[in-house]
Structures are given as C-alpha cells and as structure tokens.
Design a protein around this motif. Structure first.
Motif, PDB file in Angstrom:
ATOM      1  N   SER A  73       0.851  -1.052  -0.097  1.00  0.00           N
ATOM      2  CA  SER A  73      -0.092  -0.145  -0.057  1.00  0.00           C
ATOM      3  C   SER A  73       0.912   1.280  -0.093  1.00  0.00           C
ATOM      4  N   SER A  74       1.969   1.454   0.722  1.00  0.00           N
ATOM      5  CA  SER A  74       2.599   2.564   0.906  1.00  0.00           C
ATOM      6  C   SER A  74       3.618   2.648  -0.599  1.00  0.00           C
ATOM      7  N   GLU A  75       3.948   1.583  -1.231  1.00  0.00           N
ATOM      8  CA  GLU A  75       4.312   1.641  -2.580  1.00  0.00           C
ATOM      9  C   GLU A  75       3.660   2.109  -3.482  1.00  0.00           C
ATOM     10  N   LEU A  76       2.448   1.597  -3.477  1.00  0.00           N
ATOM     11  CA  LEU A  76       1.321   2.074  -4.282  1.00  0.00           C
ATOM     12  C   LEU A  76       1.117   3.807  -4.523  1.00  0.00           C
ATOM     13  N   LYS A  77       1.327   4.291  -3.207  1.00  0.00           N
ATOM     14  CA  LYS A  77       1.087   5.918  -3.129  1.00  0.00           C
ATOM     15  C   LYS A  77       2.159   6.585  -3.695  1.00  0.00           C
ATOM     16  N   LYS A  78       3.448   5.829  -4.047  1.00  0.00           N
ATOM     17  CA  LYS A  78       4.228   6.683  -5.000  1.00  0.00           C
ATOM     18  C   LYS A  78       4.097   6.829  -6.411  1.00  0.00           C
ATOM     19  N   VAL A  79       2.854   6.075  -7.021  1.00  0.00           N
ATOM     20  CA  VAL A  79       2.432   6.335  -8.178  1.00  0.00           C
ATOM     21  C   VAL A  79       2.500   7.637  -8.527  1.00  0.00           C
ATOM     22  N   PHE A  80       1.837   8.701  -7.939  1.00  0.00           N
ATOM     23  CA  PHE A  80       1.313   9.892  -8.314  1.00  0.00           C
ATOM     24  C   PHE A  80       2.547  10.767  -7.737  1.00  0.00           C
ATOM     25  N   PHE A  81       3.616  10.293  -7.365  1.00  0.00           N
ATOM     26  CA  PHE A  81       4.765  11.187  -7.293  1.00  0.00           C
ATOM     27  C   PHE A  81       5.553  11.511  -8.730  1.00  0.00           C
ATOM     28  N   THR A  82       5.037  10.814  -9.632  1.00  0.00           N
ATOM     29  CA  THR A  82       5.496  10.724 -10.929  1.00  0.00           C
ATOM     30  C   THR A  82       4.621  11.449 -11.772  1.00  0.00           C
ATOM     31  N   TYR A  83       4.792  12.209 -12.904  1.00  0.00           N
ATOM     32  CA  TYR A  83       4.109  12.884 -13.797  1.00  0.00           C
ATOM     33  C   TYR A  83       3.156  11.981 -14.538  1.00  0.00           C
ATOM     34  N   ILE A  84       1.874  12.475 -14.610  1.00  0.00           N
ATOM     35  CA  ILE A  84       0.781  11.556 -15.228  1.00  0.00           C
ATOM     36  C   ILE A  84       0.190  12.580 -16.241  1.00  0.00           C
ATOM     37  N   PRO A  85       0.130  12.430 -17.133  1.00  0.00           N
ATOM     38  CA  PRO A  85      -0.755  13.565 -18.121  1.00  0.00           C
ATOM     39  C   PRO A  85      -2.058  13.580 -17.667  1.00  0.00           C
TER      40      PRO A  85
END
Length: 239
Positions: A73-85
C-alpha cells in the motif's frame, strides 16, 4: 537676478525628478524590467514515463503476493509522485483503487483460510465451514475487482501503446494467479469439512423405561444421538 532664480528653480526641478525616478526604480510595485509574455506553445510539458509506472505496479503486486500488504500500500502511493498527463490521470487513479481494494480483499481471504485450517485441526468442523462460506464471497468480489483492473488496462491500450499495456497486464497477472490459488485452497478445505462431517464424533445416550421385566415381556428403549458439541442428530440409523 531673475536669471539666477530661474536657474535655481530649474536645478531644483531636476533634483526632484531624479529622486522620483530613483524611488520608482527601486519600488517593488514598479519593477525595473517587466517579464516578457511567453508563448504557451514554447512551454515544454513534463515527460511521461509509462514504463516507470508499470514497474512500480509490478513491485506493488509482488509485495501483495508474498503477503506484505502494508508495504504494498505504501509503494502504491508513490504512483502519483511521478508525472501523469491529465487525460490519463483518471485511468491511473482507477488502477490504483482497484489494485488496493483487490489486495485488501485477498488479504482477508488469506487470513480466513488460515483460520479455517486452524479450526479443522482443532476439530471445529462447523465453524471452519462457516468461515469458508464467508471468505468464498470475499474471494468472488476480489476476482471481480481483478477483472475490472484488466478492463482498465484495455482502456489504457490506446493511450500508452499496445506494448506498454501488455507489459502492465503481465505485471498485474500474479494477482489473478493468487486468487486462483486461494480458490483451490478453499475448495480443498471444503472437501475436508464434508469428510469431517461424515466421520465426526457422536454420542449415543440410551434409556430404558422399565427396570424389571418378566421373561417374555416387553420394554421400551429410548435413544438420543448427539454430535460433538451437543447437536442432536435426528432421524439417523444406528447399527
């Protein structure tokens, strides 16, 4: 004399004008240089790296499969640390939600399977059966979430390319395999429950109405068959 007065007024005017100009040049309300207008077409957009996100999803699923649910769950939160159009943000938000809720349900299923196994070892057959019935429903809901997850990948296919979408599908495939493994384990435990019910411990209590009977006379015998735990087993034949 008139010329001198005129000259002094002119000098005073120049000094005052110079002071005003200096004041304006250092005032924050009047910057010395005004920013130029930028053409929006010349502003470079941040770069989107879908393969980086796909690898992150793969790591999340690997953690879920080995039972490290909180870390996943903690790793999943990192998704939006990267740029997504922006056009893709909704789909990736949906992916996150489905991976999270599917993992939460599979975690419950795993805990229930362990509980049912422990109950069977203790001879608590009825309780084990009830736990399995409950967790079977939870597993079906988890499978539905996984199906929706794959549908979201199909939706992404036209946005990030077929190759990247196929790679993403491969990364999340272990969730389906984990659900299938839990399906087999529950079915095997169900068989044990059924077998256990067939051979569960029983107790037969017999009572005789008459204490003394003449030769050739008759007497009545009453019986009560109970399972372990006191449950009455009615309508059973006793050999």
């Amino acid at each position: 004399m008139f010329e001198n007065k005129k000259m002094r007024k002119f000098l005073i005017f120049k000094v005052v004008a110079a002071i005003i100009l200096l004041t304006l040049s250092f005032s924050p309300a009047y910057p010395a240089s005004f920013p130029r207008h930028k053409n929006p077409a010349q502003i470079q957009e941040e770069t989107f790296f879908p393969l980086q996100l796909i690898s992150l999803y793969g790591e999340v699923v690997r953690l879920q499969v080995v039972g490290k649910w909180d870390l996943a769950s903690s790793e999943l939160k990192k998704v939006f640390f990267t740029y997504i159009p922006e056009p893709l943000r909704y789909i990736f938000t949906r992916l996150n939600e489905l991976i999270q809720v599917a993992g939460d349900k599979l975690k419950i299923v795993k805990e229930d399977i362990d509980s049912a196994e422990a109950l069977l070892r203790q001879g608590e057959i009825e309780k084990a059966g009830k736990v399995l019935e409950k967790t079977w429903i939870t597993l079906l809901k988890a499978k539905r979430d996984i199906d929706n997850l794959n549908s979201s990948v199909d939706e992404l296919k036209g946005r990030i390319g077929a190759g990247a979408a196929d790679r993403l599908r491969q990364e999340i495939a272990p969730l389906s395999r984990l659900a299938d493994d839990y399906t087999n384990r529950i079915q095997n435990l169900y068989r044990e429950v059924r077998e256990g019910k067939r051979f569960e411990s029983t107790f037969l209590e017999i009572s005789v109405a008459e204490k003394k009977v003449m030769v050739g006379g008759s007497f009545e015998v009453y019986g009560r068959l109970e399972a372990e735990g006191g449950k009455v087993l009615a309508g059973r034949n006793v050999d």
